[in-house]
Write a protein that holds these residues in place. Structure first.
Motif, PDB file in Angstrom:
ATOM      1  N   MET A  74       0.671  -1.244  -0.083  1.00 51.54           N
ATOM      2  CA  MET A  74       0.101   0.029   0.217  1.00 51.54           C
ATOM      3  C   MET A  74       1.001   1.202  -0.102  1.00 51.54           C
ATOM      4  N   TYR A  80      -2.485   0.173  -7.087  1.00 50.26           N
ATOM      5  CA  TYR A  80      -4.020   0.231  -7.638  1.00 50.26           C
ATOM      6  C   TYR A  80      -3.989   0.161  -9.061  1.00 50.26           C
ATOM      7  N   ILE A 102      -4.917   0.392   5.980  1.00 50.36           N
ATOM      8  CA  ILE A 102      -6.161   0.052   5.389  1.00 50.36           C
ATOM      9  C   ILE A 102      -7.007   0.996   6.059  1.00 50.36           C
ATOM     10  N   THR A 103      -7.829   1.741   5.147  1.00 43.79           N
ATOM     11  CA  THR A 103      -8.908   2.750   5.694  1.00 43.79           C
ATOM     12  C   THR A 103     -10.101   2.385   4.931  1.00 43.79           C
ATOM     13  N   GLU A 105     -11.482   4.221   2.581  1.00 41.91           N
ATOM     14  CA  GLU A 105     -11.182   4.800   1.267  1.00 41.91           C
ATOM     15  C   GLU A 105     -10.113   3.830   0.444  1.00 41.91           C
ATOM     16  N   THR A 106      -9.037   3.469   0.999  1.00 42.73           N
ATOM     17  CA  THR A 106      -8.064   2.569   0.552  1.00 42.73           C
ATOM     18  C   THR A 106      -8.612   1.000   0.223  1.00 42.73           C
ATOM     19  N   ARG A 109     -10.835   1.481  -2.744  1.00 45.57           N
ATOM     20  CA  ARG A 109      -9.959   1.308  -3.941  1.00 45.57           C
ATOM     21  C   ARG A 109      -9.425   0.086  -4.343  1.00 45.57           C
ATOM     22  N   MET A 110      -8.960  -0.887  -3.051  1.00 44.49           N
ATOM     23  CA  MET A 110      -8.661  -2.205  -3.426  1.00 44.49           C
ATOM     24  C   MET A 110      -9.773  -2.971  -4.167  1.00 44.49           C
ATOM     25  N   CYS A 118      -7.323 -10.408   0.602  1.00 49.33           N
ATOM     26  CA  CYS A 118      -6.078  -9.845   1.367  1.00 49.33           C
ATOM     27  C   CYS A 118      -5.736 -10.707   2.214  1.00 49.33           C
ATOM     28  N   HIS A 149     -12.472  -2.718   8.076  1.00 53.83           N
ATOM     29  CA  HIS A 149     -12.780  -1.976   6.767  1.00 53.83           C
ATOM     30  C   HIS A 149     -12.662  -2.831   5.394  1.00 53.83           C
TER      31      HIS A 149
END
Length: 362
Positions: A74, A80, A102-103, A105-106, A109-110, A118, A149
């Protein structure tokens, strides 16, 4: 269930799995890892155009699962875009972050990029034990937030646990944590004493303990529907067959899933590692340069590397690994052989099994 890809006509085994260290940068300093706490990009990392060109070659050797790993992947800004490109090629992109970055938002995106799973490493059942291993206070809490998340975004996740003497007795509690979190799989990794892990001699379990934990793992898998896998633990595939024979169970996908037709050590056979600078190795723990994608196209390295050719030839193996009847399903850990015996083709140092041919001689 995904079945193995057919072998190419030239006899080269298909590449089933590629662990690609897209960056060595990381925010943690885990005791067993090659990466260090270093947030900036390391010199020599493949550029975006080089990375895209490398991905374009992967379908030439099979349809591998591509593990975007690190460091922490990340921390690579274009990761991405790379995942999206891998998915567009029909490959299966998965990601191996430590979870702390990891948020919501991320995670979104993933998912949009095409990450199919993951893997998050958890090496203790609580913050004190996990943080001690990961080298950063708050790592456990950060991983738990990251997992939350992933769940909210709908990305499946698995838990990876490195087996050490310190956490061996905590395994039932770690599994309970995995189950409670909703992990789709739990993979245990036997410690390979290389890199910074070479200083963890006191944490390396003995051959007898190794055997005992893998027998426990075989029995434990009967108690859950969660997918369980032993990694860097090639002896498990010998033990699985020994125990299945005792239990009168055929070793088929129906009973054992992918474990029925995979091999213990896949380094150079169905798996390889690519470093952040493009160096190809049998695995991340066996730091033998088999080629560099900046000088040689990856498919040529996969097909023609002398080291890969040796790993694919049972006649090249030394000691009891060379005569063992379980060689084709086990193979021994080549990284442990290299680190502890000085030869990547030496017999596995932490195996207590005596092959039938040697039993008959004694």
């Amino acid at each position: 269930m995904t079945l193995p890809h057919p072998a190419p006509a030239d006899g080269t085994p298909p590449c089933r799995l590629i662990a690609w260290e897209v960056t060595r940068s990381c925010n943690l300093a885990c005791k067993h890892c090659r990466a260090e706490a270093h947030l900036e990009p390391y010199p020599g990392e493949l550029s975006t155009s080089e990375a895209i060109a490398l991905l374009d070659t992967f379908p030439e050797v099979g349809q591998p699962i591509v593990i975007f790993t690190g460091g922490d992947p990340m921390l690579r800004p274009d990761v991405y875009d790379l995942v999206t490109h891998a998915a567009s090629l029909g490959l299966k992109p998965v990601m191996s972050p430590n979870g702390t970055l990891i948020t919501s938002e991320t995670a979104a995106r993933m998912r949009a990029a095409g990450v199919q799973r993951c893997s998050i490493s958890i090496d203790g059942p609580d913050a004190a034990s996990h943080d001690a291993f990961r080298g950063v206070a708050g790592a456990f809490a950060g991983a738990m937030r990251g997992i939350a998340h992933l769940k909210d975004t709908g990305i499946p996740f698995q838990i990876n646990t490195t087996v050490t003497r310190s956490n061996l007795e905590s395994f039932p509690r770690i599994f309970e944590l995995c189950q409670g979190l909703g992990a789709v799989a739990w993979h245990i990794f036997l410690l390979v004493p290389t890199g910074r892990a070479a200083s963890l001699e006191e944490e390396i379990i003995s051959a007898a303990e190794y055997e005992r934990v893998l027998h426990w793992f075989y029995d434990f898998r009967k108690t859950t529907t969660m997918s369980l896998k032993a990694t860097c633990a090639p002896h498990y595939y010998r033990i699985l067959r020994q125990r299945a024979k005792e239990d009168g169970i055929p070793v088929t996908p129906e009973h054992f899933g992918l474990d029925a037709h995979t091999r213990g050590c896949l380094g150079g056979i169905g798996f390889c590692f690519i470093s952040h600078t493009g160096i190809v190795q049998p695995c991340g723990y066996l730091e033998l340069e088999c080629g560099n994608v900046r000088q040689t196209p990856f498919p040529e390295i996969w097909r023609h590397s002398n080291i890969f050719q040796a790993l694919r030839n049972p006649a090249q193996y030394e000691g009891k690994c060379g005569v063992c009847e379980y060689h084709r399903v086990c193979g021994g850990c080549r990284a442990r052989a290299f680190t502890m015996r000085g030869s990547y083709l030496a017999e596995e140092p932490l195996c207590s099994y005596t092959p039938a041919r040697l039993q008959r001689r004694s």
